[in-house]
Design a protein around this motif. Structure first.
Motif: not given
Length: 248
Positions: A60-64
């Motif tokens: 999620p941190l990268q997908l944001q």
């Protein structure tokens, strides 16, 4: 980052674990595993699955940082990020359900490596009175192409060429041909220009006819449905841009 690659590895690890009856909620004693080949193999598959889960769960941190071109894509991306923390489960059946949900969601999401690079450069020499309309059409054309709407892309190519040839006719005659012949097509426009002694380069004329032919097949109902390929569409777009450059 390659989320799709990590997710495929997770799917494979899960399938392998299920095949070998591996459970996540059962601790495997490493000392016993050293003396038992089957137990050691199950421990390996268990660790591989745990590692794959952790990798995808932390995405999620990268997908944001990923921005979607459509509201649907953004909605699916948000839903995906809500589901990922739930992968932290030791229940194999629950994990399988989450994997199926994610599999459906990522079909709607465009990841950075999948984005088509734009090759549509707006010509600088488009007459000012049609420039805004042509620019809008070219921007819409770019969106259609990126979203694999190839028939719509070809139809817009024809629309752009019609606007350009109408303007070319006006330059030569001072008359708006749309007032007398509002439904005139590309082929007839070329014929009208020829009547006014406007000699277009034969190669340019062939390009216009080719774009028009593909456009006609895309618009009009035939016995067999026609849908241009990505390569055909790209060629039509490049022809259209080349024609715009050379007409003015």
């Amino acid at each position: 980052m390659s989320f799709k690659k990590d997710f495929q590895q997770l799917k494979f690890a899960l399938e392998t674990a299920v095949k070998h009856n591996v459970q996540l909620d059962k601790h495997i004693d490493p000392n016993k595993a050293m003396l038992d080949y089957d137990l050691n193999q199950r421990k390996y598959y268990q660790q591989a699955l745990q590692k794959a889960i952790k990798k995808v769960k932390n995405a999620p941190l990268q997908l944001q940082t990923i921005v979607q071109d459509s509201a649907v894509g953004q909605e699916k991306l948000n839903h995906l990020m809500e589901i990922l923390p739930q992968l932290d489960t030791t229940n194999i059946e629950e994990l399988q359900k989450f994997i199926k949900k994610i599999d459906l969601l990522i079909k709607y999401i465009t990841f950075p490596s999948e984005r088509k690079e734009s090759f549509i450069k707006i010509p600088k020499n488009i007459p000012s009175d049609i420039r805004s309309d042509v620019v809008l059409d070219l921007k819409e054309l770019e969106k259609c192409y990126k979203n694999e709407c190839y028939r719509s892309s070809v139809i817009l190519c024809g629309r752009v060429l019609e606007a350009a040839l109408h303007r070319k006719y006006y330059d030569v005659t001072g008359q708006d041909i749309l007032e007398k012949s509002p439904g005139i097509g590309l082929g007839n426009l070329i014929a009208k220009l020829k009547e006014k002694n406007v000699a277009l380069d034969p190669a340019l004329t062939n390009q216009i006819h080719l774009v028009n032919q593909v456009r006609v097949f895309s618009v009009h109902k035939k016995k067999e449905a026609f849908s241009p390929s990505e390569q055909q569409t790209q060629a039509m777009i490049l022809y259209t841009l080349d024609i715009l450059e050379k007409l003015f």
